[in-house]
Design an enzyme around this catalytic site. Structure first.
Site, short mmCIF file in Angstrom:
data_model
loop_
_atom_site.label_atom_id
_atom_site.label_comp_id
_atom_site.label_asym_id
_atom_site.label_seq_id
_atom_site.Cartn_x
_atom_site.Cartn_y
_atom_site.Cartn_z
N ASP A 59 42.35 49.94 41.56
CA ASP A 59 42.72 48.52 41.58
C ASP A 59 42.68 47.97 40.15
O ASP A 59 41.75 48.25 39.38
CB ASP A 59 41.76 47.75 42.48
CG ASP A 59 42.19 46.30 42.67
OD1 ASP A 59 43.38 46.01 42.43
OD2 ASP A 59 41.33 45.48 43.04
N GLU A 116 39.61 46.48 38.53
CA GLU A 116 38.58 47.37 37.99
C GLU A 116 38.81 47.73 36.53
O GLU A 116 37.96 48.38 35.90
CB GLU A 116 38.52 48.67 38.82
CG GLU A 116 38.06 48.45 40.24
CD GLU A 116 36.64 47.90 40.30
OE1 GLU A 116 35.74 48.51 39.66
OE2 GLU A 116 36.43 46.88 40.96
N ASP A 145 38.74 49.23 46.17
CA ASP A 145 38.89 49.39 44.72
C ASP A 145 39.51 50.73 44.34
O ASP A 145 40.15 50.84 43.29
CB ASP A 145 37.52 49.27 44.04
CG ASP A 145 36.92 47.88 44.20
OD1 ASP A 145 37.70 46.91 44.16
OD2 ASP A 145 35.69 47.76 44.40
#
Length: 602
Positions: A317, A320, A352
């Site tokens: 993601d 991140e 994530d």
């Protein structure tokens, strides 16, 4: 007293009327209709009206209006259709001039600008001079075009015993792609249209009907008859000529005119076209193995990826890698690069980290970029939590909502990656024991796999190990596409040609289904309302929804109760979770008071 000035007597000069009253009238009607529907295209029509009012010469047909500002292919096409219909209804020859046009003998600027059009119009008048009009041909989509593929895919699905009689959008795209030479996801160079654009033509001509939300597509009686003719042609190439007396007709208008901007498309059609372009990575761009030969069959391939035709990619993601502590987030990227992990940074609507199987597609000669291959999401998704982030998400309620969305994202192996950072938890708003208890509850009660690490480097190491493990796990697997919209659809055959297969959803469908603020059903809003009650978890809300799917059904059940005590205990015996515990009288009383108390709650 001075004498008054003599009154000047004379003929009043009349204002010149528009030389193109019919076009002006039709444009005004189109503008008013768009204005009633709240469409922004009303402003385009208004600009076209202004341009037409300034033009002093009569127009022979709408195509000649292209020299005017704000007249595009879409508007000209509508006006031409209205003009032809008007002339037919008034028993006028097709090539005659509209009202207000100069006599045929007069040569104007438009005739000088388009001599070829003049010849075509004269030719049409000559052909129709005999009094017999040309017979309108039946609509038949071109072989292996978008409309052809959609009709055959829906027809094939209807022939399956026990068929549901309709197909969802992504399911239909995957099936129809095998029968089409044009991509359902990626437009051709110089055009914004894909093969999916032909669906609007099929709907407009009443061959396909679109219902429900998410959209369901099915054949009408006319569409079924046309699909049967197309199916017969697969075995008898002369079938269409015998049936209609004509060869294959031209492709749909959308595919015939690359670069055409349809100013008359409805909001739904524009939304579908945008949705097709957004989901380019999730649809198939498949060609037949037999050099473009038709691939129709009673049991078509659902877009499987055999071993060796795909590669495993870690998706990270973008949150991140950006924002917050930039040094810490860049450290994760550097560690993954140092470990040789093949990863891709993109927007994930839930989680994530996850892994996709991306189809290997060879570059096409003459194109700058290689075609985008299909992407199927593996059943592993990771939510990363630092202890400070975990503390904040517990306080503001995000933690419970994230777990709820993770469990319902469509992937079967959700995981939490918790970075403890030693003694960092001692400086947070919640005591460390509370945070540790939340982690244990996530694993034991909610059923998530929890992996504890110390820092970013260990997180990167775990992602590296997981990536290599999944590459080995799936190296001999045949992956089969499935749809989240089909309940219980886990892939038909577990083995195909002697190799194990895995049933996975496409990345585009996964990411779209995980959008947080998309349009929600009454059931989904009701679930979110229930989860705002303290102590009412996602599992409890799901159990209540199984009994009462909407607030109306719950209120109806309360009305059937005889007394207050029965109403307060209505939900207490509902069982939830793996342990099948009762919701309990306290929560049942709270929900009753929330929905049935008049005025403010005490």
């Amino acid at each position: 007293m001075p004498a008054a000035e003599p009154v000047r007597v004379g003929r009043k000069r009349t204002l010149p009327s528009s030389p193109n009253p019919l076009f002006l009238k039709w444009l005004t009607e189109l503008r008013d209709e768009a204005k009633e529907k709240g469409l922004k295209i009303q402003y385009t029509y208004q600009k076209a009206i202004s341009s037409l009012n300034k033009y002093p010469l009569p127009l022979q047909n709408a195509k000649e209006a292209k020299i005017l500002q704000n007249f595009g292919d879409g508007i000209c096409k509508i006006l031409d259709e209205k003009l032809q219909r008007h002339l037919r209804e008034n028993d006028a020859p097709i090539g005659s001039l509209p009202e207000g046009a100069p006599p045929p003998g007069r040569q104007d600027n438009n005739n000088r600008l388009a001599p070829s059009r003049k010849k075509n119009a004269e030719g049409d008048r000559g052909k129709e001079g005999g009094g017999r009009r040309k017979k309108k041909r039946d609509y038949v989509p071109q072989k292996r075009s978008g409309g052809y593929a959609v009709l055959l895919a829906l027809y094939t699905q209807m022939q399956i015993p026990g068929s549901k009689g309709y197909m969802f959008k992504m399911e239909l795209q995957a099936e129809a792609q095998l029968l089409c030479d044009k991509s359902f996801s990626v437009p051709d160079l110089g055009s914004k249209y894909t093969a999916w654009s032909s669906v609007s033509t099929l709907i407009r001509k009443n061959f396909v009907i679109k219902t429900h939300n998410p959209a369901r597509y099915s054949l009408t009686e006319e569409g079924l008859a046309l699909a049967e003719r197309l199916e017969s042609v697969e075995h008898d190439p002369e079938g269409v000529k015998d049936a209609t007396g004509e060869e294959w007709l031209d492709q749909e208008e959308e595919e015939r005119a690359p670069g055409l901007v349809d100013l008359t498309a409805s909001d739904d059609e524009e939304e579908e076209d945008d949705d097709v372009r957004i989901q380019a990575a999730g649809a198939a761009q498949v060609r037949s193995d037999a050099g473009g030969a038709p691939a129709a069959s009673k049991t078509p391939n659902k877009g499987s990826l055999p071993p060796g035709s795909y590669e495993i990619i870690l998706c990270v993601d973008f949150i991140e890698t950006t924002g917050g502590s930039n040094h810490r987030k860049q450290e994760l990227v550097k560690e993954l690069q140092r470990n040789g992990v093949n990863f891709d940074v993109r927007k994930l609507n839930v989680g994530d980290f996850l892994w996709v199987a991306r189809e290997k597609v060879a570059p096409v000669p003459g194109q700058l970029r290689a075609p985008t291959g299909r992407e199927l999401v593996l059943d592993y998704i990771i939510e990363r939590k630092r202890m400070d982030d975990l503390c904040g998400s517990i306080i503001d309620g995000r933690f419970r909502e994230q777990k709820f969305r993770m469990k319902r994202c469509g992937l079967r192996r959700p995981c939490y990656l918790v970075e403890e950072h030693g003694s960092a938890a001692s400086h947070l708003s919640l005591p460390e024991s509370t945070l540790q208890q939340a982690i244990v509850n996530t694993q034991v009660v909610d059923g998530f796999f929890v992996k504890r690490v110390q820092d970013v480097r260990e997180s990167a190491a775990y992602l590296t190990v997981m990536t290599r493990y999944l590459m080995k796990l799936y190296q001999d697997c045949t992956l089969i596409w499935r749809s989240r919209e089909l309940q219980g659809d886990e892939g038909g055959d577990e083995e195909e040609r002697g190799t194990p297969s895995c049933s996975l959803i496409s990345f585009a469908e996964f990411n779209y289904g995980a959008i947080k603020n998309k349009c929600q059903t009454v059931r989904e809003v009701f679930a979110r309302q229930l989860m705002q009650v303290s102590g009412l978890s996602g599992d409890k809300a799901a159990a209540i929804l199984e009994q009462y799917s909407t607030p109306h059904s719950l209120l109806t059940a309360y009305e059937r109760c005889t007394g207050e005590a029965q109403k307060e205990k209505l939900l207490s015996s509902i069982r939830y979770g793996k342990l099948k515990r009762n919701v309990g009288p306290a929560l049942s009383r709270t929900v009753y008071q929330l929905y049935c108390t008049k005025g403010a709650l005490s």
